[in-house]
Write a protein that holds these residues in place. Structure first.
Motif, PDB file in Angstrom:
ATOM      1  N   SER A 105       0.816  -1.218   0.000  1.00  0.00           N
ATOM      2  CA  SER A 105       0.000   0.000   0.000  1.00  0.00           C
ATOM      3  C   SER A 105       0.850   1.269   0.000  1.00  0.00           C
ATOM      4  O   SER A 105       0.680   2.128  -0.880  1.00  0.00           O
ATOM      5  CB  SER A 105      -0.960  -0.011   1.185  1.00  0.00           C
ATOM      6  OG  SER A 105      -1.921  -1.038   1.043  1.00  0.00           O
ATOM      7  N   PRO A 106       1.783   1.434   0.947  1.00  0.00           N
ATOM      8  CA  PRO A 106       2.595   2.660   0.903  1.00  0.00           C
ATOM      9  C   PRO A 106       3.706   2.628  -0.141  1.00  0.00           C
ATOM     10  O   PRO A 106       4.039   3.665  -0.726  1.00  0.00           O
ATOM     11  CB  PRO A 106       3.177   2.755   2.322  1.00  0.00           C
ATOM     12  CG  PRO A 106       3.205   1.346   2.806  1.00  0.00           C
ATOM     13  CD  PRO A 106       2.008   0.676   2.199  1.00  0.00           C
ATOM     14  N   GLU A 109       2.269   2.913  -3.844  1.00  0.00           N
ATOM     15  CA  GLU A 109       1.493   4.119  -4.126  1.00  0.00           C
ATOM     16  C   GLU A 109       2.391   5.144  -4.810  1.00  0.00           C
ATOM     17  O   GLU A 109       3.543   5.343  -4.425  1.00  0.00           O
ATOM     18  CB  GLU A 109       0.931   4.688  -2.822  1.00  0.00           C
ATOM     19  CG  GLU A 109       0.013   5.872  -3.008  1.00  0.00           C
ATOM     20  CD  GLU A 109      -0.546   6.374  -1.685  1.00  0.00           C
ATOM     21  OE1 GLU A 109      -1.773   6.422  -1.529  1.00  0.00           O
ATOM     22  OE2 GLU A 109       0.261   6.720  -0.803  1.00  0.00           O
ATOM     23  N   ARG A 206      -8.037   6.955  19.249  1.00  0.00           N
ATOM     24  CA  ARG A 206      -8.358   8.381  19.101  1.00  0.00           C
ATOM     25  C   ARG A 206      -8.569   9.054  20.459  1.00  0.00           C
ATOM     26  O   ARG A 206      -8.310  10.253  20.609  1.00  0.00           O
ATOM     27  CB  ARG A 206      -9.612   8.535  18.235  1.00  0.00           C
ATOM     28  CG  ARG A 206      -9.396   8.116  16.779  1.00  0.00           C
ATOM     29  CD  ARG A 206     -10.590   8.482  15.913  1.00  0.00           C
ATOM     30  NE  ARG A 206     -10.368   8.144  14.514  1.00  0.00           N
ATOM     31  CZ  ARG A 206     -11.123   7.307  13.811  1.00  0.00           C
ATOM     32  NH1 ARG A 206     -12.180   6.735  14.384  1.00  0.00           N
ATOM     33  NH2 ARG A 206     -10.849   7.043  12.541  1.00  0.00           N
ATOM     34  N   HIS A 285       0.798   4.192  14.628  1.00  0.00           N
ATOM     35  CA  HIS A 285       0.974   3.935  13.196  1.00  0.00           C
ATOM     36  C   HIS A 285       0.268   2.659  12.790  1.00  0.00           C
ATOM     37  O   HIS A 285      -0.446   2.619  11.782  1.00  0.00           O
ATOM     38  CB  HIS A 285       2.461   3.839  12.851  1.00  0.00           C
ATOM     39  CG  HIS A 285       2.704   3.460  11.424  1.00  0.00           C
ATOM     40  ND1 HIS A 285       3.103   2.195  11.050  1.00  0.00           N
ATOM     41  CD2 HIS A 285       2.555   4.163  10.279  1.00  0.00           C
ATOM     42  CE1 HIS A 285       3.208   2.142   9.733  1.00  0.00           C
ATOM     43  NE2 HIS A 285       2.892   3.317   9.242  1.00  0.00           N
ATOM     44  N   TYR A 289      -3.076   5.314  12.306  1.00  0.00           N
ATOM     45  CA  TYR A 289      -2.678   6.095  11.130  1.00  0.00           C
ATOM     46  C   TYR A 289      -2.741   5.268   9.851  1.00  0.00           C
ATOM     47  O   TYR A 289      -3.250   5.724   8.822  1.00  0.00           O
ATOM     48  CB  TYR A 289      -1.265   6.661  11.305  1.00  0.00           C
ATOM     49  CG  TYR A 289      -1.048   7.473  12.560  1.00  0.00           C
ATOM     50  CD1 TYR A 289      -2.087   8.208  13.138  1.00  0.00           C
ATOM     51  CD2 TYR A 289       0.208   7.524  13.169  1.00  0.00           C
ATOM     52  CE1 TYR A 289      -1.880   8.956  14.289  1.00  0.00           C
ATOM     53  CE2 TYR A 289       0.425   8.264  14.312  1.00  0.00           C
ATOM     54  CZ  TYR A 289      -0.612   8.979  14.880  1.00  0.00           C
ATOM     55  OH  TYR A 289      -0.404   9.711  16.016  1.00  0.00           O
ATOM     56  N   PHE A 290      -2.202   4.054   9.913  1.00  0.00           N
ATOM     57  CA  PHE A 290      -2.183   3.218   8.709  1.00  0.00           C
ATOM     58  C   PHE A 290      -3.599   2.837   8.262  1.00  0.00           C
ATOM     59  O   PHE A 290      -3.937   2.994   7.082  1.00  0.00           O
ATOM     60  CB  PHE A 290      -1.333   1.962   8.938  1.00  0.00           C
ATOM     61  CG  PHE A 290      -0.959   1.261   7.664  1.00  0.00           C
ATOM     62  CD1 PHE A 290       0.233   1.540   7.013  1.00  0.00           C
ATOM     63  CD2 PHE A 290      -1.802   0.301   7.099  1.00  0.00           C
ATOM     64  CE1 PHE A 290       0.584   0.895   5.837  1.00  0.00           C
ATOM     65  CE2 PHE A 290      -1.469  -0.341   5.923  1.00  0.00           C
ATOM     66  CZ  PHE A 290      -0.271  -0.047   5.290  1.00  0.00           C
ATOM     67  N   GLU A 292      -6.337   4.434   8.802  1.00  0.00           N
ATOM     68  CA  GLU A 292      -7.004   5.637   8.318  1.00  0.00           C
ATOM     69  C   GLU A 292      -6.599   5.945   6.878  1.00  0.00           C
ATOM     70  O   GLU A 292      -7.420   6.412   6.084  1.00  0.00           O
ATOM     71  CB  GLU A 292      -6.677   6.824   9.221  1.00  0.00           C
ATOM     72  CG  GLU A 292      -7.450   6.824  10.531  1.00  0.00           C
ATOM     73  CD  GLU A 292      -7.171   8.054  11.366  1.00  0.00           C
ATOM     74  OE1 GLU A 292      -8.041   8.411  12.191  1.00  0.00           O
ATOM     75  OE2 GLU A 292      -6.083   8.659  11.210  1.00  0.00           O
ATOM     76  N   GLN A 293      -5.344   5.679   6.522  1.00  0.00           N
ATOM     77  CA  GLN A 293      -4.871   6.010   5.185  1.00  0.00           C
ATOM     78  C   GLN A 293      -5.078   4.880   4.181  1.00  0.00           C
ATOM     79  O   GLN A 293      -5.400   5.124   3.022  1.00  0.00           O
ATOM     80  CB  GLN A 293      -3.382   6.376   5.234  1.00  0.00           C
ATOM     81  CG  GLN A 293      -2.838   6.852   3.895  1.00  0.00           C
ATOM     82  CD  GLN A 293      -1.436   7.418   4.004  1.00  0.00           C
ATOM     83  OE1 GLN A 293      -0.832   7.434   5.068  1.00  0.00           O
ATOM     84  NE2 GLN A 293      -0.906   7.899   2.890  1.00  0.00           N
ATOM     85  N   PHE A 294      -4.916   3.624   4.652  1.00  0.00           N
ATOM     86  CA  PHE A 294      -4.914   2.500   3.712  1.00  0.00           C
ATOM     87  C   PHE A 294      -5.992   1.449   4.004  1.00  0.00           C
ATOM     88  O   PHE A 294      -6.016   0.395   3.386  1.00  0.00           O
ATOM     89  CB  PHE A 294      -3.536   1.820   3.713  1.00  0.00           C
ATOM     90  CG  PHE A 294      -2.421   2.721   3.268  1.00  0.00           C
ATOM     91  CD1 PHE A 294      -2.338   3.157   1.956  1.00  0.00           C
ATOM     92  CD2 PHE A 294      -1.451   3.140   4.173  1.00  0.00           C
ATOM     93  CE1 PHE A 294      -1.305   3.988   1.541  1.00  0.00           C
ATOM     94  CE2 PHE A 294      -0.416   3.973   3.768  1.00  0.00           C
ATOM     95  CZ  PHE A 294      -0.339   4.390   2.452  1.00  0.00           C
ATOM     96  N   GLN A 295      -6.869   1.717   4.981  1.00  0.00           N
ATOM     97  CA  GLN A 295      -7.999   0.838   5.276  1.00  0.00           C
ATOM     98  C   GLN A 295      -7.576  -0.571   5.704  1.00  0.00           C
ATOM     99  O   GLN A 295      -8.270  -1.550   5.449  1.00  0.00           O
ATOM    100  CB  GLN A 295      -8.961   0.743   4.078  1.00  0.00           C
ATOM    101  CG  GLN A 295      -9.708   2.024   3.767  1.00  0.00           C
ATOM    102  CD  GLN A 295      -8.812   3.082   3.125  1.00  0.00           C
ATOM    103  OE1 GLN A 295      -8.192   2.804   2.103  1.00  0.00           O
ATOM    104  NE2 GLN A 295      -8.751   4.266   3.705  1.00  0.00           N
TER     105      GLN A 295
END
Length: 332
Positions: A105-106, A109, A206, A285, A289-290, A292-295
């Motif tokens: 994913s990261p 991309e 959160r 992370h 965070y991960f 949230e960005q990459f599901q």
């Protein structure tokens, strides 16, 4: 359709692959089981639980030259590293394959990591379903399973007299030998694993960013970085330039957010100056965070970090603790 191959069939097949490709497989290294390129099939360990390190090191090596700056006759030339041969990784478990899919994913991309992309394109993954669960395994809580075929090209499942062979992708189907018969027997039941409740972990993260829990937990941390090095989904790295006989080698090496200087900026500021902040960064992370960005949660439940940590920092307990802290906070 499931096919069948005896162990001798598999050995002959791997021997033929070795003639034309790099074959990476589990081998014994000073008492440890590691994924490494082999020179002969006899080096492969077929009977193992989990390798000490994940196979991510084939796609993102612990240290590698990614670029050379060469000077000749007053000219400067940039020479990027290249992948010279196709490869096969044999024997990776479904959690190993899930970890590679998460790193995609990261790193794929745009703008992608070109060297990683080329290795991925030129590597075929031959998975091996898990025969039994280890005490630290919890992959079913993290979106995969001991017999999950979804992230490999071929999946092997051991049976009494050989292996069930499942071609998952076209790449895998092209690699298989042509003379395998259909398997008509029973498919083994995968082992049962412990369950780690993860449903409310993202809301809990959160809520608890500034909670003293992180500093208390970090009191035990030694900065050894082993959690990042054994992890499937940790992909942070450092880049440094080294002179070499008039040229320059640009070298990429694994790094960890647990290192004291990990977050230091060029101006000297360090937002991750404390152990608590760095330990919090690791789990935020992975668990906030991960996804949230990459599901996708950046953990595959392999338990390597649980097994390797010298001070028993356990991600399963952290996931449970965070949810309990949130419940206590909302109930007060």
């Amino acid at each position: 359709m499931n096919l069948f191959a005896s162990k001798d069939d598999i050995i002959r097949w791997l021997d033929s692959l070795l003639q034309e490709r790099i074959v990476v497989a589990p081998v014994r290294v000073q008492g440890l089981t590691m994924f490494q390129p082999i020179s002969k099939v006899e080096e492969i360990v077929f009977d193992f639980d989990n390798t000490t390190l994940s196979p991510k090191g084939w796609f993102l090596p612990p240290s590698e030259t990614i670029l050379s700056v060469q000077r000749d006759d007053g000219q400067t030339k940039l020479v990027p590293a290249v992948v010279e041969r196709d490869a096969v990784i044999f024997g990776l478990h479904p959690c190993d394959a899930k970890g590679i899919a998460i790193m995609d994913s990261p790193l794929l991309e745009e703008p992608c990591d070109a060297l990683y992309r080329e290795r991925r394109a030129r590597t075929t993954l031959i998975g091996l379903a898990c025969r039994q669960a280890q005490p630290e395994c919890f992959c079913t809580s993290m979106g995969t399973a001991p017999d999950d075929p979804s992230n490999v090209d071929i999946l092997l499942t051991e049976v009494e007299d050989g292996y069930i062979v499942q071609a998952v992708t076209e790449k895998g189907e092209r690699l298989l030998p042509k003379n395998l018969a259909e398997y008509k027997g029973a498919v083994p039941t995968p082992p049962k694993l412990q369950t780690v409740p993860t449903e409310e972990v993202i809301p809990a993260m959160r809520e608890l960013f500034n909670n003293p829990y992180w500093e208390r937990l970090a009191d035990r941390c030694l900065h050894c970085n082993i959690c990042a090095y054994v992890c499937h989904t940790c992909y942070c790295f450092d880049v440094r330039d080294y002179p070499d006989k008039g040229n320059i080698e640009r070298v990429r090496s694994w790094e960890s957010c647990q290192s004291p200087g990990f977050g230091r900026t060029a101006g000297g500021d360090n937002p991750l100056a404390t152990k608590g902040a760095r330990l919090r960064q690791r789990f935020y992370h992975k668990l906030l965070y991960f996804p949230e960005q990459f599901q996708d949660v950046a953990c595959v439940g392999c338990g390597r970090c649980v097994k390797s940590c010298p001070v028993n920092i356990d991600i399963r307990e952290i996931i449970s603790d965070l949810q309990q802290l949130t419940e206590a906070k909302s109930g007060s």
